[in-house]
Enzyme design. Sequence first.
Site, PDB file in Angstrom:
ATOM      1  N   ASN A 120      35.418  -8.360 -14.180  1.00  0.00           N
ATOM      2  CA  ASN A 120      36.025  -7.461 -15.158  1.00  0.00           C
ATOM      3  C   ASN A 120      35.298  -6.133 -14.982  1.00  0.00           C
ATOM      4  O   ASN A 120      34.217  -5.936 -15.521  1.00  0.00           O
ATOM      5  CB  ASN A 120      35.861  -7.978 -16.589  1.00  0.00           C
ATOM      6  CG  ASN A 120      36.558  -7.058 -17.597  1.00  0.00           C
ATOM      7  OD1 ASN A 120      36.961  -5.952 -17.249  1.00  0.00           O
ATOM      8  ND2 ASN A 120      36.693  -7.509 -18.829  1.00  0.00           N
TER       9      ASN A 120
ATOM     10  N   SER B  14      42.031  -7.446 -22.510  1.00  0.00           N
ATOM     11  CA  SER B  14      43.254  -6.862 -23.071  1.00  0.00           C
ATOM     12  C   SER B  14      44.317  -6.754 -21.977  1.00  0.00           C
ATOM     13  O   SER B  14      44.002  -6.808 -20.780  1.00  0.00           O
ATOM     14  CB  SER B  14      42.943  -5.474 -23.639  1.00  0.00           C
ATOM     15  OG  SER B  14      42.526  -4.594 -22.602  1.00  0.00           O
TER      16      SER B  14
ATOM     17  N   ALA C  27      35.822  -0.166 -17.633  1.00  0.00           N
ATOM     18  CA  ALA C  27      36.328   1.194 -17.392  1.00  0.00           C
ATOM     19  C   ALA C  27      36.349   1.556 -15.907  1.00  0.00           C
ATOM     20  O   ALA C  27      37.174   2.365 -15.465  1.00  0.00           O
ATOM     21  CB  ALA C  27      35.490   2.197 -18.175  1.00  0.00           C
TER      22      ALA C  27
ATOM     23  N   GLU D 207      40.575 -10.356 -10.590  1.00  0.00           N
ATOM     24  CA  GLU D 207      40.344  -9.297 -11.593  1.00  0.00           C
ATOM     25  C   GLU D 207      40.680  -9.839 -12.980  1.00  0.00           C
ATOM     26  O   GLU D 207      41.723 -10.466 -13.168  1.00  0.00           O
ATOM     27  CB  GLU D 207      41.247  -8.101 -11.247  1.00  0.00           C
ATOM     28  CG  GLU D 207      41.093  -6.923 -12.169  1.00  0.00           C
ATOM     29  CD  GLU D 207      42.063  -5.784 -11.796  1.00  0.00           C
ATOM     30  OE1 GLU D 207      42.731  -5.860 -10.740  1.00  0.00           O
ATOM     31  OE2 GLU D 207      42.165  -4.833 -12.599  1.00  0.00           O
TER      32      GLU D 207
ATOM     33  N   ASP E 226      35.895  -0.467  -2.805  1.00  0.00           N
ATOM     34  CA  ASP E 226      35.466  -0.529  -1.407  1.00  0.00           C
ATOM     35  C   ASP E 226      34.464  -1.656  -1.184  1.00  0.00           C
ATOM     36  O   ASP E 226      34.485  -2.307  -0.136  1.00  0.00           O
ATOM     37  CB  ASP E 226      34.836   0.806  -0.974  1.00  0.00           C
ATOM     38  CG  ASP E 226      35.878   1.885  -0.688  1.00  0.00           C
ATOM     39  OD1 ASP E 226      37.094   1.577  -0.726  1.00  0.00           O
ATOM     40  OD2 ASP E 226      35.481   3.034  -0.433  1.00  0.00           O
TER      41      ASP E 226
ATOM     42  N   HIS F 126      40.779  -9.041 -17.278  1.00  0.00           N
ATOM     43  CA  HIS F 126      40.685  -8.145 -18.438  1.00  0.00           C
ATOM     44  C   HIS F 126      40.976  -8.928 -19.702  1.00  0.00           C
ATOM     45  O   HIS F 126      41.908  -9.751 -19.724  1.00  0.00           O
ATOM     46  CB  HIS F 126      41.679  -6.984 -18.325  1.00  0.00           C
ATOM     47  CG  HIS F 126      41.442  -6.136 -17.128  1.00  0.00           C
ATOM     48  ND1 HIS F 126      40.424  -5.225 -17.065  1.00  0.00           N
ATOM     49  CD2 HIS F 126      42.065  -6.104 -15.917  1.00  0.00           C
ATOM     50  CE1 HIS F 126      40.435  -4.650 -15.870  1.00  0.00           C
ATOM     51  NE2 HIS F 126      41.414  -5.172 -15.148  1.00  0.00           N
TER      52      HIS F 126
ATOM     53  N   TYR G  72      39.411  -6.061 -28.713  1.00  0.00           N
ATOM     54  CA  TYR G  72      38.734  -7.086 -27.912  1.00  0.00           C
ATOM     55  C   TYR G  72      38.349  -8.340 -28.688  1.00  0.00           C
ATOM     56  O   TYR G  72      37.811  -9.273 -28.102  1.00  0.00           O
ATOM     57  CB  TYR G  72      37.483  -6.473 -27.254  1.00  0.00           C
ATOM     58  CG  TYR G  72      37.822  -5.297 -26.365  1.00  0.00           C
ATOM     59  CD1 TYR G  72      38.599  -5.477 -25.217  1.00  0.00           C
ATOM     60  CD2 TYR G  72      37.412  -4.008 -26.678  1.00  0.00           C
ATOM     61  CE1 TYR G  72      38.945  -4.407 -24.405  1.00  0.00           C
ATOM     62  CE2 TYR G  72      37.741  -2.930 -25.864  1.00  0.00           C
ATOM     63  CZ  TYR G  72      38.507  -3.126 -24.742  1.00  0.00           C
ATOM     64  OH  TYR G  72      38.839  -2.068 -23.940  1.00  0.00           O
TER      65      TYR G  72
ATOM     66  N   ARG H  15      32.289  -4.134 -30.530  1.00  0.00           N
ATOM     67  CA  ARG H  15      33.039  -3.044 -29.917  1.00  0.00           C
ATOM     68  C   ARG H  15      34.536  -3.224 -30.162  1.00  0.00           C
ATOM     69  O   ARG H  15      35.120  -4.230 -29.741  1.00  0.00           O
ATOM     70  CB  ARG H  15      32.765  -3.108 -28.415  1.00  0.00           C
ATOM     71  CG  ARG H  15      33.581  -2.169 -27.597  1.00  0.00           C
ATOM     72  CD  ARG H  15      33.496  -2.492 -26.118  1.00  0.00           C
ATOM     73  NE  ARG H  15      34.262  -1.499 -25.380  1.00  0.00           N
ATOM     74  CZ  ARG H  15      34.758  -1.675 -24.180  1.00  0.00           C
ATOM     75  NH1 ARG H  15      34.570  -2.827 -23.546  1.00  0.00           N
ATOM     76  NH2 ARG H  15      35.449  -0.729 -23.604  1.00  0.00           N
TER      77      ARG H  15
ATOM     78  N   PRO I 140      30.833  -2.284 -17.540  1.00  0.00           N
ATOM     79  CA  PRO I 140      30.212  -1.514 -18.623  1.00  0.00           C
ATOM     80  C   PRO I 140      30.827  -1.771 -19.993  1.00  0.00           C
ATOM     81  O   PRO I 140      32.032  -1.968 -20.118  1.00  0.00           O
ATOM     82  CB  PRO I 140      30.433  -0.055 -18.199  1.00  0.00           C
ATOM     83  CG  PRO I 140      31.550  -0.100 -17.220  1.00  0.00           C
ATOM     84  CD  PRO I 140      31.445  -1.415 -16.524  1.00  0.00           C
ATOM     85  N   ASN I 141      29.947  -1.753 -20.973  1.00  0.00           N
ATOM     86  CA  ASN I 141      30.281  -1.880 -22.404  1.00  0.00           C
ATOM     87  C   ASN I 141      30.693  -3.292 -22.827  1.00  0.00           C
ATOM     88  O   ASN I 141      30.878  -3.554 -24.012  1.00  0.00           O
ATOM     89  CB  ASN I 141      31.377  -0.874 -22.819  1.00  0.00           C
ATOM     90  CG  ASN I 141      30.933   0.551 -22.588  1.00  0.00           C
ATOM     91  OD1 ASN I 141      29.877   0.941 -23.070  1.00  0.00           O
ATOM     92  ND2 ASN I 141      31.693   1.325 -21.829  1.00  0.00           N
TER      93      ASN I 141
ATOM     94  N   ARG J 164      48.577  -0.674 -22.612  1.00  0.00           N
ATOM     95  CA  ARG J 164      47.685   0.266 -23.290  1.00  0.00           C
ATOM     96  C   ARG J 164      47.905   1.696 -22.781  1.00  0.00           C
ATOM     97  O   ARG J 164      48.951   1.996 -22.234  1.00  0.00           O
ATOM     98  CB  ARG J 164      46.234  -0.205 -23.116  1.00  0.00           C
ATOM     99  CG  ARG J 164      46.004  -1.587 -23.764  1.00  0.00           C
ATOM    100  CD  ARG J 164      44.562  -2.016 -23.722  1.00  0.00           C
ATOM    101  NE  ARG J 164      43.706  -1.102 -24.465  1.00  0.00           N
ATOM    102  CZ  ARG J 164      42.370  -1.099 -24.387  1.00  0.00           C
ATOM    103  NH1 ARG J 164      41.756  -1.980 -23.605  1.00  0.00           N
ATOM    104  NH2 ARG J 164      41.664  -0.240 -25.087  1.00  0.00           N
TER     105      ARG J 164
HETATM  106  C1  DQA Z   1      38.886  -3.991 -20.164  1.00  0.00           C
HETATM  107  C2  DQA Z   1      39.975  -2.915 -20.193  1.00  0.00           C
HETATM  108  C3  DQA Z   1      39.442  -1.577 -19.732  1.00  0.00           C
HETATM  109  O1  DQA Z   1      40.472  -0.581 -19.773  1.00  0.00           O
HETATM  110  C4  DQA Z   1      38.315  -1.107 -20.643  1.00  0.00           C
HETATM  111  O2  DQA Z   1      37.756   0.086 -20.148  1.00  0.00           O
HETATM  112  C5  DQA Z   1      37.274  -2.152 -20.845  1.00  0.00           C
HETATM  113  C6  DQA Z   1      37.674  -3.555 -20.982  1.00  0.00           C
HETATM  114  C7  DQA Z   1      39.362  -5.340 -20.730  1.00  0.00           C
HETATM  115  O3  DQA Z   1      38.686  -6.326 -20.492  1.00  0.00           O
HETATM  116  O4  DQA Z   1      40.392  -5.397 -21.420  1.00  0.00           O
HETATM  117  O5  DQA Z   1      36.098  -1.838 -21.010  1.00  0.00           O
HETATM  118  O6  DQA Z   1      38.491  -4.196 -18.821  1.00  0.00           O
END
Ligand code: DQA
Length: 149
Positions: free
Chosen positions: A74, A102, A77, A98, A87, A100, A23, A18, A10-11, A107
Amino acid sequence: MRKILVIHGPNLNLLGEREPNVYGLVTLEEINKELNAHAAKSGVELRIVQSNHEGEIVETIQNSRHWADVILINPAAYTHTSVAIRDALSAVSVPAIEVHLSNIHAREGFRQASHVSPVAVGQIAGFGKNSYLLALQAAVLLDLPEKKK
Ligand code: DQA
């Protein structure tokens, strides 16, 4: 040909506008373009999905189980909240990496815990868009078990 599924949570569709201080200015489209270019050079097949919905991400993971060799995810949130995504990843026997942008460990406290890490092969965080490119390289190099016919 190795098949890799990329899931953006998401996002992440709003990257570029954003929180650019966190980011950067890179857009998701630019990240996907670079991923596709690197995949072509490495001779792997990519499928890229973005979703703002937890259940849709769960279904994407489930539906990938007969196709994907590796999942790059990724979870955004949902990293910090979703037992359902964790799961789903442990239900399918597809190794997950995984990702990310950031460094979540540097953080807020709530971002430092990941439900996904314990079921992932490993985590790459803190390198901006290069986190994805490093994760793709890890997916290309990953030792995979022989596939069942
Ligand atoms: C994120 C880090 C998460 O804490 C955050 O909610 C995101 C982006 C990252 O790519 O750094 O939406 O996954």
